[in-house]
Design an enzyme around this catalytic site. Structure first.
Site, PDB file in Angstrom:
ATOM      1  CG  ASN A   6      41.122  35.694  38.455  1.00 47.22           C
ATOM      2  OD1 ASN A   6      40.319  34.947  37.925  1.00 47.22           O
ATOM      3  ND2 ASN A   6      41.396  35.642  39.737  1.00 47.22           N
ATOM      4  NE  ARG A   7      40.020  30.213  36.838  1.00 43.01           N
ATOM      5  CZ  ARG A   7      40.400  30.319  38.113  1.00 43.01           C
ATOM      6  NH1 ARG A   7      40.071  31.372  38.830  1.00 43.01           N
ATOM      7  NH2 ARG A   7      41.119  29.361  38.665  1.00 43.01           N
TER       8      ARG A   7
ATOM      9  CG  HIS B 135      46.994  34.052  37.512  1.00 43.56           C
ATOM     10  ND1 HIS B 135      46.188  35.132  37.813  1.00 43.56           N
ATOM     11  CD2 HIS B 135      46.870  33.196  38.578  1.00 43.56           C
ATOM     12  CE1 HIS B 135      45.627  34.942  39.004  1.00 43.56           C
ATOM     13  NE2 HIS B 135      46.003  33.775  39.477  1.00 43.56           N
TER      14      HIS B 135
ATOM     15  CG  HIS C 260      49.120  35.011  42.866  1.00 46.16           C
ATOM     16  ND1 HIS C 260      48.965  34.159  43.938  1.00 46.16           N
ATOM     17  CD2 HIS C 260      48.079  34.780  42.049  1.00 46.16           C
ATOM     18  CE1 HIS C 260      47.869  33.434  43.750  1.00 46.16           C
ATOM     19  NE2 HIS C 260      47.305  33.790  42.620  1.00 46.16           N
TER      20      HIS C 260
ATOM     21  CE1 TYR D  75      50.223  32.057  46.185  1.00 49.87           C
ATOM     22  CE2 TYR D  75      48.536  31.095  47.590  1.00 49.87           C
ATOM     23  CZ  TYR D  75      49.113  31.235  46.347  1.00 49.87           C
ATOM     24  OH  TYR D  75      48.603  30.560  45.271  1.00 49.87           O
TER      25      TYR D  75
ATOM     26  CG  ASP E 277      39.631  31.675  43.826  1.00 48.16           C
ATOM     27  OD1 ASP E 277      40.046  32.825  43.578  1.00 48.16           O
ATOM     28  OD2 ASP E 277      39.980  30.668  43.194  1.00 48.16           O
TER      29      ASP E 277
ATOM     30  CD  GLN F  23      39.835  36.517  42.638  1.00 49.94           C
ATOM     31  OE1 GLN F  23      39.354  37.417  41.933  1.00 49.94           O
ATOM     32  NE2 GLN F  23      39.333  35.299  42.675  1.00 49.94           N
TER      33      GLN F  23
ATOM     34  CD  GLU G 223      45.312  36.961  43.459  1.00 51.27           C
ATOM     35  OE1 GLU G 223      45.320  36.816  42.229  1.00 51.27           O
ATOM     36  OE2 GLU G 223      44.803  36.119  44.224  1.00 51.27           O
TER      37      GLU G 223
HETATM   38  C1  BGC Z   1      42.851  32.522  41.500  1.00 48.00           C
HETATM   39  C2  BGC Z   1      42.644  31.076  41.876  1.00 48.00           C
HETATM   40  C3  BGC Z   1      43.812  30.275  41.433  1.00 48.00           C
HETATM   41  C4  BGC Z   1      45.063  30.833  42.026  1.00 48.00           C
HETATM   42  C5  BGC Z   1      46.275  30.141  41.470  1.00 48.00           C
HETATM   43  C6  BGC Z   1      44.082  32.990  42.190  1.00 48.00           C
HETATM   44  O1  BGC Z   1      44.334  34.315  41.857  1.00 48.00           O
HETATM   45  O2  BGC Z   1      41.763  33.327  41.817  1.00 48.00           O
HETATM   46  O3  BGC Z   1      41.451  30.577  41.300  1.00 48.00           O
HETATM   47  O4  BGC Z   1      43.686  28.917  41.811  1.00 48.00           O
HETATM   48  O5  BGC Z   1      45.174  32.202  41.763  1.00 48.00           O
HETATM   49  O6  BGC Z   1      47.286  30.055  42.380  1.00 48.00           O
END
Ligand code: BGC
Length: 348
Positions: A81-82, A107, A177, A179, A249, A284, A313
């Site tokens: 994340n950020r 990431h 990550h 899905y 998100d 997340q 996540e």
């Molecule tokens: C983030 C999203 C982001 C995505 C990327 C997520 O873990 O929280 O903001 O767009 O990952 O695929």
């Protein structure tokens, strides 16, 4: 008893070979992992009628994984994340990171662990992946030795055991990550899935999906998943948090401490369920808002549509280096970072 087999998956543009590892348990359910990005390519588990189906989004080719920018299935590092402004302070030093999300780091940077070819070895019923991130990679200090162990047992539980050591103080926030679509990848949207998140609080985000440092109650908001809610029920409400996230998100703060259940996902159609457990501080919930149907196409040539998969996540809270009230994802020189996450599949 799980049997792990290895086969060639395909070549990267560099000519390097990518391998696929299939972990099949006694019932015939299986998980596929590739060593590019350490990605979970498939999770094939039974529905309520015992019919096996693949609940993880993914690609058929190494090229798909190389070209994708959605982190589908991949291991994320060094920092999930950020990080705001792509910089942080650790001790007396300031570090600048690669920016790959506007002014922020997301990431792990431009070429994160999701784009690395990991060393992979089968150790009995465990798949062991290793990657060494050099000092200064994407701006992060310290040489980081990372080991990720995947196991898939007869109860259809996929365990991810993360560990890392560094030769200098650094930050570390490893996650995966994947899905999920419990009705089967490519079967439509996840808006009909029911979700429960065992969290009475979440970290409030801004329009860049950066936590502001403020931890709020979910009560009275569309982020209240303390009881089961269908994902699509409130996702398009004009609530500021949902507008900022273009849907869900958000980092949730699961109640309790240590290894605990954080979320339960249920797909009514197939009857498949998934419980998420971890010892990390946060999770997340990302409803796949940025999936956009563009190439690379998914498995079987299927278009990967917006919100056709969702991520859960486990992580240290994003942007945690900024805020005193957030536990820090700091790994000190010579210490060992170790966390465990389990995705456990069942039927209702
Ligand atoms: C983030 C999203 C982001 C995505 C990327 C997520 O873990 O929280 O903001 O767009 O990952 O695929």
């Amino acid at each position: 008893m799980t049997n792990i087999t290895k086969r060639k998956f395909g070549k990267l543009s560099t000519g390097e070979e990518v391998y696929l590892f299939e972990m099949k348990n006694s019932s015939g359910a299986y998980v596929e992992i590739i060593n590019f990005g350490g990605a979970i390519r498939s999770i094939v588990v039974p529905d309520k009628n015992g019919v096996l189906g693949d609940v993880a989004l993914g690609y058929d080719t190494a090229e798909g994984y190389e070209k994708q920018d959605k982190y589908i299935g991949a291991l994320i590092g060094r920092h999930g994340n950020r990080i705001e402004d792509a910089r942080f302070r650790l001790g007396h030093r300031k570090y600048s990171l690669a920016k790959n999300d506007g002014r922020n780091s997301l990431h792990g940077g431009i070429k994160g662990f999701d784009k690395k070819l990991w060393d992979a070895a089968i150790d009995g019923e465990t798949l062991v992946l290793k990657y060494t991130s050099p000092d200064g990679e994407e701006g992060f200090p310290g040489k980081l030795d990372v080991t990720v162990k995947y196991t898939f047992d007869d109860e259809n539980s996929l365990k991810i055991d993360y560990s890392a050591e560094s030769d200098a103080d650094t930050v570390c926030n490893l996650t995966n990550h994947c899905y999920f679509n419990l009705d089967g990848e490519g079967s439509g949207l996840i808006l009909g899935h029911s979700l429960r998140i065992y969290a009475s609080h979440f970290t409030v985000g801004n329009s860049e999906c950066l936590p502001t440092g403020y931890v709020a109650k979910v009560e009275g908001t569309p982020l209240d998943f303390t009881d089961f809610h269908v994902v699509g029920e409130r996702i398009d409400e004009k609530h500021e948090q949902l507008l900022f996230g273009h849907g869900y998100d958000h980092n949730f703060c699961p109640d309790g401490e240590g290894f605990r259940r954080m979320a339960t996902l249920v797909a009514e159609k197939s009857g498949r369920t998934m419980d998420v457990y971890s010892d990390l501080p946060g999770i997340q919930f990302y409803s796949g808002n940025a999936l956009n149907g563009l190439p690379p196409l998914g498995k079987g040539g299927k278009v990967i549509e917006r919100r056709s998969g969702l991520c859960l996540e486990t992580q240290f809270y994003p942007n945690a280096m900024r805020f005193d009230n957030f536990e820090k994802p700091v790994l000190k020189k010579g210490e060992r970072w170790h966390h465990v996450t389990v995705y456990s599949f069942g039927v209702k």
